[in-house]
Scaffold this motif. Structure first.
Motif, PDB file in Angstrom:
ATOM      1  N   ILE A 253     -19.620  60.843 -31.783  1.00 18.60           N
ATOM      2  CA  ILE A 253     -20.220  61.079 -30.472  1.00 18.60           C
ATOM      3  C   ILE A 253     -20.175  59.843 -29.580  1.00 18.60           C
ATOM      4  O   ILE A 253     -20.061  59.940 -28.360  1.00 18.60           O
ATOM      5  N   GLY A 254     -20.256  58.649 -30.192  1.00 18.34           N
ATOM      6  CA  GLY A 254     -20.179  57.416 -29.408  1.00 18.34           C
ATOM      7  C   GLY A 254     -18.850  57.282 -28.681  1.00 18.34           C
ATOM      8  O   GLY A 254     -18.804  56.847 -27.526  1.00 18.34           O
ATOM      9  N   PHE A 255     -17.763  57.661 -29.353  1.00 20.17           N
ATOM     10  CA  PHE A 255     -16.449  57.632 -28.713  1.00 20.17           C
ATOM     11  C   PHE A 255     -16.374  58.674 -27.602  1.00 20.17           C
ATOM     12  O   PHE A 255     -15.717  58.451 -26.579  1.00 20.17           O
ATOM     13  N   GLY A 256     -17.048  59.819 -27.814  1.00 21.54           N
ATOM     14  CA  GLY A 256     -17.084  60.834 -26.768  1.00 21.54           C
ATOM     15  C   GLY A 256     -17.802  60.340 -25.524  1.00 21.54           C
ATOM     16  O   GLY A 256     -17.350  60.571 -24.396  1.00 21.54           O
ATOM     17  N   ILE A 257     -18.927  59.643 -25.716  1.00 23.67           N
ATOM     18  CA  ILE A 257     -19.668  59.086 -24.575  1.00 23.67           C
ATOM     19  C   ILE A 257     -18.815  58.049 -23.838  1.00 23.67           C
ATOM     20  O   ILE A 257     -18.745  58.041 -22.598  1.00 23.67           O
ATOM     21  N   TYR A 258     -18.129  57.196 -24.612  1.00 21.41           N
ATOM     22  CA  TYR A 258     -17.287  56.162 -24.000  1.00 21.41           C
ATOM     23  C   TYR A 258     -16.168  56.783 -23.158  1.00 21.41           C
ATOM     24  O   TYR A 258     -15.951  56.393 -21.996  1.00 21.41           O
ATOM     25  N   THR A 259     -15.446  57.755 -23.720  1.00 23.90           N
ATOM     26  CA  THR A 259     -14.330  58.349 -22.967  1.00 23.90           C
ATOM     27  C   THR A 259     -14.835  59.170 -21.779  1.00 23.90           C
ATOM     28  O   THR A 259     -14.156  59.230 -20.745  1.00 23.90           O
ATOM     29  N   ALA A 260     -16.018  59.763 -21.904  1.00 23.06           N
ATOM     30  CA  ALA A 260     -16.589  60.509 -20.772  1.00 23.06           C
ATOM     31  C   ALA A 260     -16.927  59.565 -19.627  1.00 23.06           C
ATOM     32  O   ALA A 260     -16.603  59.827 -18.455  1.00 23.06           O
ATOM     33  N   LEU A 261     -17.569  58.437 -19.948  1.00 18.00           N
ATOM     34  CA  LEU A 261     -17.920  57.455 -18.912  1.00 18.00           C
ATOM     35  C   LEU A 261     -16.667  56.864 -18.286  1.00 18.00           C
ATOM     36  O   LEU A 261     -16.610  56.655 -17.061  1.00 18.00           O
ATOM     37  N   LEU A 262     -15.646  56.593 -19.118  1.00 18.45           N
ATOM     38  CA  LEU A 262     -14.397  56.036 -18.595  1.00 18.45           C
ATOM     39  C   LEU A 262     -13.713  57.039 -17.671  1.00 18.45           C
ATOM     40  O   LEU A 262     -13.212  56.672 -16.596  1.00 18.45           O
ATOM     41  N   GLY A 263     -13.686  58.308 -18.074  1.00 21.80           N
ATOM     42  CA  GLY A 263     -13.088  59.334 -17.226  1.00 21.80           C
ATOM     43  C   GLY A 263     -13.809  59.467 -15.895  1.00 21.80           C
ATOM     44  O   GLY A 263     -13.167  59.577 -14.836  1.00 21.80           O
ATOM     45  N   LEU A 264     -15.140  59.433 -15.918  1.00 20.51           N
ATOM     46  CA  LEU A 264     -15.922  59.522 -14.681  1.00 20.51           C
ATOM     47  C   LEU A 264     -15.693  58.304 -13.799  1.00 20.51           C
ATOM     48  O   LEU A 264     -15.604  58.418 -12.565  1.00 20.51           O
ATOM     49  N   PHE A 265     -15.599  57.122 -14.409  1.00 15.63           N
ATOM     50  CA  PHE A 265     -15.325  55.900 -13.654  1.00 15.63           C
ATOM     51  C   PHE A 265     -13.984  56.000 -12.926  1.00 15.63           C
ATOM     52  O   PHE A 265     -13.868  55.639 -11.743  1.00 15.63           O
ATOM     53  N   ILE A 266     -12.966  56.495 -13.627  1.00 13.64           N
ATOM     54  CA  ILE A 266     -11.635  56.613 -13.022  1.00 13.64           C
ATOM     55  C   ILE A 266     -11.662  57.621 -11.880  1.00 13.64           C
ATOM     56  O   ILE A 266     -11.100  57.367 -10.798  1.00 13.64           O
ATOM     57  N   LEU A 267     -12.318  58.761 -12.084  1.00 21.52           N
ATOM     58  CA  LEU A 267     -12.418  59.758 -11.013  1.00 21.52           C
ATOM     59  C   LEU A 267     -13.161  59.193  -9.805  1.00 21.52           C
ATOM     60  O   LEU A 267     -12.775  59.444  -8.651  1.00 21.52           O
ATOM     61  N   LEU A 268     -14.214  58.420 -10.047  1.00 24.42           N
ATOM     62  CA  LEU A 268     -14.971  57.805  -8.958  1.00 24.42           C
ATOM     63  C   LEU A 268     -14.104  56.805  -8.206  1.00 24.42           C
ATOM     64  O   LEU A 268     -14.129  56.739  -6.969  1.00 24.42           O
ATOM     65  N   ASP A 269     -13.319  56.038  -8.954  1.00 21.17           N
ATOM     66  CA  ASP A 269     -12.443  55.065  -8.304  1.00 21.17           C
ATOM     67  C   ASP A 269     -11.365  55.772  -7.487  1.00 21.17           C
ATOM     68  O   ASP A 269     -11.025  55.334  -6.378  1.00 21.17           O
ATOM     69  N   GLN A 270     -10.840  56.861  -8.009  1.00 23.79           N
ATOM     70  CA  GLN A 270      -9.775  57.588  -7.306  1.00 23.79           C
ATOM     71  C   GLN A 270     -10.270  58.234  -6.020  1.00 23.79           C
ATOM     72  O   GLN A 270      -9.516  58.358  -5.053  1.00 23.79           O
ATOM     73  N   THR A 271     -11.525  58.629  -6.003  1.00 25.42           N
ATOM     74  CA  THR A 271     -12.045  59.367  -4.842  1.00 25.42           C
ATOM     75  C   THR A 271     -12.844  58.502  -3.867  1.00 25.42           C
ATOM     76  O   THR A 271     -12.948  58.841  -2.685  1.00 25.42           O
ATOM     77  N   VAL A 272     -13.417  57.370  -4.347  1.00 22.54           N
ATOM     78  CA  VAL A 272     -14.314  56.579  -3.494  1.00 22.54           C
ATOM     79  C   VAL A 272     -13.840  55.135  -3.322  1.00 22.54           C
ATOM     80  O   VAL A 272     -13.587  54.668  -2.214  1.00 22.54           O
ATOM     81  N   PHE A 273     -13.718  54.398  -4.423  1.00 23.13           N
ATOM     82  CA  PHE A 273     -13.529  52.957  -4.334  1.00 23.13           C
ATOM     83  C   PHE A 273     -12.070  52.521  -4.164  1.00 23.13           C
ATOM     84  O   PHE A 273     -11.775  51.548  -3.467  1.00 23.13           O
ATOM     85  N   HIS A 274     -11.154  53.183  -4.818  1.00 21.28           N
ATOM     86  CA  HIS A 274      -9.708  52.869  -4.759  1.00 21.28           C
ATOM     87  C   HIS A 274      -9.427  51.405  -5.123  1.00 21.28           C
ATOM     88  O   HIS A 274      -8.554  50.772  -4.530  1.00 21.28           O
ATOM     89  N   ALA A 275     -10.171  50.905  -6.092  1.00 17.39           N
ATOM     90  CA  ALA A 275      -9.943  49.535  -6.537  1.00 17.39           C
ATOM     91  C   ALA A 275      -8.752  49.430  -7.475  1.00 17.39           C
ATOM     92  O   ALA A 275      -8.044  48.411  -7.497  1.00 17.39           O
ATOM     93  N   VAL A 276      -8.508  50.476  -8.248  1.00 15.24           N
ATOM     94  CA  VAL A 276      -7.417  50.479  -9.222  1.00 15.24           C
ATOM     95  C   VAL A 276      -6.373  51.523  -8.840  1.00 15.24           C
ATOM     96  O   VAL A 276      -5.181  51.256  -8.849  1.00 15.24           O
ATOM     97  N   PHE A 277      -6.825  52.715  -8.472  1.00 20.14           N
ATOM     98  CA  PHE A 277      -5.910  53.824  -8.169  1.00 20.14           C
ATOM     99  C   PHE A 277      -5.878  54.099  -6.646  1.00 20.14           C
ATOM    100  O   PHE A 277      -6.864  53.978  -5.967  1.00 20.14           O
TER     101      PHE A 277
END
Length: 277
Positions: A253-277
């Motif tokens: 479950i710990g790996f699931g939480i990590y990948t979920a947070l990472l996925g949400l971070f990437i989606l947030l960056d793609q739609t709002v911050f555009h720091a990486v994508f």
């Protein structure tokens, strides 16, 4: 590519190849963040040689048992699962890789990995008898091979989906881990053969086109190759050993939480911050 960059990429490859968090997704993300150019095909081949060596050493008892008795039941199930994976890979590989090349779907892919880990954790904890090696069957092999085929997409973890599939089928945790990592051997070998084929085609292209601007190693020195491969092998061995112990005793479950947070971070960056994508 510098030696330090090669070591860093080898570390990422070795660590994430066997942890259920997606090696391809992390390599793509790291390259985006640090601006590291995509490794050459030859560099990719030797990194995979490092991780292949790691799993062969870590599972040497199981591998030797399969070599001594090649016509046993577990071998047939590994072949069946690999055949299902290969069918999916040959049918959809180019289409999926093209769709994911830019990283546009990377966040969603990490979330798929997280969802699979959450579901498998829930299903594996239901009351009922866990199944041993004598009870694993063709349906299990086809199901796990199907999930491994889906994981050709960057960000969807091969080990995460195969472990999730095995656990959701109520295989004993030790058996689920061993089957997943044994299944990685033909998967890595298959990827290596495809890469070597592409490498041959590229080298042949160079031989008939001497004015090609990119060299065979494309700026990767022998020292960087050796450092990256050795790092991938050592870290990969540690990662396999670590995961075998984790799966036997603990939840994913710990790996699931990590990948979920990472996925949400990437989606947030793609739609709002555009720091990486």
């Amino acid at each position: 590519m510098t030696v330090l960059q090669a070591i860093f990429l080898g570390f990422i490859q070795g660590l994430t190849e066997f942890l259920p968090i997606s090696s391809s997704g992390h390599l793509l993300l790291v390259q985006k963040i640090l601006g590291i150019s995509v490794p050459t095909l030859f560099f990719d081949v030797v990194l995979h040689c490092g991780t292949l060596l790691a799993v062969l050493v870590a599972l040497r008892t199981d591998v030797w048992n399969l070599i001594r008795r090649p016509f046993q039941r577990i071998t047939a199930l590994l072949v069946l699962a690999t055949a299902v994976t290969a069918g999916i890979a040959f049918a959809f590989k180019d289409r999926i890789e093209e769709a994911f090349k830019s990283g546009e779907w990377l966040g969603q892919a990490f979330l798929i990995t997280a969802l699979a880990l959450f579901i498998s954790d829930y299903l594996s904890r239901r009351h009922g008898k866990q199944r041993n090696e004598a009870e694993i069957d063709a349906i299990d092999a086809v199901f796990i091979g199907l999930l491994q085929g889906i994981a050709i997409a960057p960000g969807i973890s091969r080990s995460g989906l195969t472990l999730s599939g095995a656990l959701s089928r109520r295989l004993k945790r030790d058996l689920a881990a061993r089957f997943s990592f044994l299944l990685a051997i033909p998967a890595i070998l298959g990827a290596l053969m495809l890469q070597i084929r592409e490498l041959y085609k590229y080298h042949h292209f160079q031989s008939v086109n001497p004015e090609a601007t990119i060299g065979f190693l494309a700026g990767v020195s022998p020292a960087a190759l050796a450092a990256g491969t050795l790092t991938a092998a050592i870290v990969g061995f540690i990662a396999v050993t670590f995961m075998l112990n984790i799966i036997r005793k603990h939840s994913l479950i710990g790996f699931g939480i990590y990948t979920a947070l990472l996925g949400l971070f990437i989606l947030l960056d793609q739609t709002v911050f555009h720091a990486v994508f």
